[in-house]
Design an enzyme around this catalytic site. Structure first.
Site, short mmCIF file in Angstrom:
data_model
loop_
_atom_site.label_atom_id
_atom_site.label_comp_id
_atom_site.label_asym_id
_atom_site.label_seq_id
_atom_site.Cartn_x
_atom_site.Cartn_y
_atom_site.Cartn_z
N ALA A 1 -40.74 9.67 38.07
CA ALA A 1 -39.60 9.54 37.15
C ALA A 1 -38.44 8.83 37.84
CB ALA A 1 -39.17 10.91 36.64
N ASP A 2 -38.22 9.14 39.11
CA ASP A 2 -37.18 8.45 39.87
C ASP A 2 -37.50 6.97 40.01
OD1 ASP A 2 -36.30 11.04 40.16
OD2 ASP A 2 -36.43 11.09 42.34
#
Length: 398
Positions: free
Chosen positions: A173-174
């Protein structure tokens, strides 16, 4: 006044005596919800890349040395291909060395390079700055050295750097937020399919405020206790396929069924797993609110997400709760908050010290006044940034 890009360009030329060959801008980022264990339980994370950029300026050397200069920290580091290793004192430079390792460990040829890091926000503040340094470095190396690798291979480079060099987790997600975000959009990562979706975030008359409350970081409890295979199996038993919802599934909503499945764990663990279940629904509600341009629905999901962080997941603190209570007091009718016009939440994996708030344009000044009161009461100096959804990592010019 010179632009950030121009300042980074000038800093690189001053330090190394050559003009940068490539400059990469990578946005900062915060998570709105779903960041706690969503990756482990194959769930979803809602994030926003924001206009707090990290600029990586780079030029190519004729040897195998790597020089790193972080302008705002006035720190300089060095490394070579043969001595590439993590050093405690190198801190931020370790992020950059990890990306070099990610390429070389994958069989790519890398030459020596000079790097300049330019960021008004330091990695210690959060806001995805550490990730932005990593991603910006990886893209700069690929671009400057004209390395032929696909997006999938670049993600593998980043993963090898995180897992094998830094020995940390690799949060997709980062990475997705830093690489693939679009201006004006939220990005939602589906960990089950390892895919993402950009969703336009279009609420007129609103400001997004990111606040570093400067609360000392403390370890409340170890989230690893939740990330056990048996807990994943229990929650898997409560998943149901459902057409028409984002991701195609929901958790069981019958309390009796939920309690029966979770009866085999301790009361404390039951609460934490209930948080995972409820947070999944929050992401779905927030997603629907954004898609339907229904701010009240989105705001209810955000506010409830913060509430259960404390009630079910034991992750909150009096200082941030105090600020968010002041956010809720901006509502025009405190007697009826079913249609909220503001929202806010603690943000960050683990226990961070940051929060975000979405408020009306006319309430921004009042928010800053409340932060002054916060500083008088608690003694911590806060730092707030008005942000907008930003573009993922890309090449820029001075």
């Amino acid at each position: 006044m010179a632009s950030t890009n121009a300042l980074a360009y000038a800093a690189h030329e001053k330090e190394y005596g050559v003009k940068p060959k490539v400059m990469i801008s990578t946005p900062g980022r915060f998570h709105l919800m779903g960041e706690h264990s969503s990756w482990f339980f194959k769930d979803k994370t809602m994030s926003m890349a924001v206009n707090l950029p990290v600029i990586i300026a780079s030029s190519v050397r004729e040897d195998s040395q790597f020089h790193f200069n972080f302008v705002q920290l006035s720190e300089k580091k060095k490394a070579t291909l043969s001595t590439l290793k993590v050093k405690k004192e190198d801190r931020w430079a370790n992020f950059m060395k990890a990306m070099i390792y990610g390429f070389t460990s994958g069989g790519f040829t890398v030459k020596g390079m000079d790097f300049t890091v330019y960021s008004e926000i330091l990695p210690s503040a959060g806001f995805g700055i550490a990730t932005a340094i990593k991603i910006g470095t990886a893209v700069a190396i690929k671009t400057a050295l004209r390395i032929n690798c696909s997006d999938a291979e670049l993600l593998q480079v980043i993963e090898r750097g995180n897992r094998l060099f830094l020995h940390t987790r690799n949060y997709i997600a980062d990475n997705f937020a830093a690489l693939y975000s679009k201006p004006g959009c939220l990005i939602i990562t589906n960990h089950a399919t390892q895919t993402f979706e950009n969703v336009p975030f279009e609420f007129a008359g609103k400001k997004i405020l990111l606040t570093d409350a400067s609360v000392p970081r403390i370890s409340i409890w170890d989230e690893e206790i939740v990330r056990e295979p048996e807990n994943a199996l229990l929650l898997g038993d409560l998943k149901e396929k459902k057409n028409g919802v984002f991701g195609g599934w929901v958790y069981e909503s019958n309390p009796t069924e939920i309690n029966e499945v979770l009866s085999v764990v301790s009361e404390d663990m039951r609460h934490k797993l209930l948080y995972i279940i409820k947070e999944h629904q929050n992401v779905l509600e927030a997603y629907d609110g954004i898609i339907n341009k229904n701010f009240a629905q989105f705001a209810r999901a955000v506010n409830y997400s913060h509430r259960i962080l404390g009630e079910f997941y034991d992750m909150s603190c009096p200082e941030i709760d105090w600020v968010l209570k002041r956010v809720h007091e901006l509502e025009p009718s405190l007697q009826d908050i079913r249609e909220p016009v503001t929202c806010g939440r603690l943000t960050g994996k683990g226990f961070g010290r940051c929060l975000f708030a979405v408020v009306r344009d006319e309430d921004v000044d009042v928010y800053y006044q409340k932060l002054e009161e916060y500083e008088r009461i608690f003694g911590f100096k806060s730092f707030t940034h008005e942000v907008k959804p930003a573009k993922g990592s890309h090449q820029v010019r001075p």
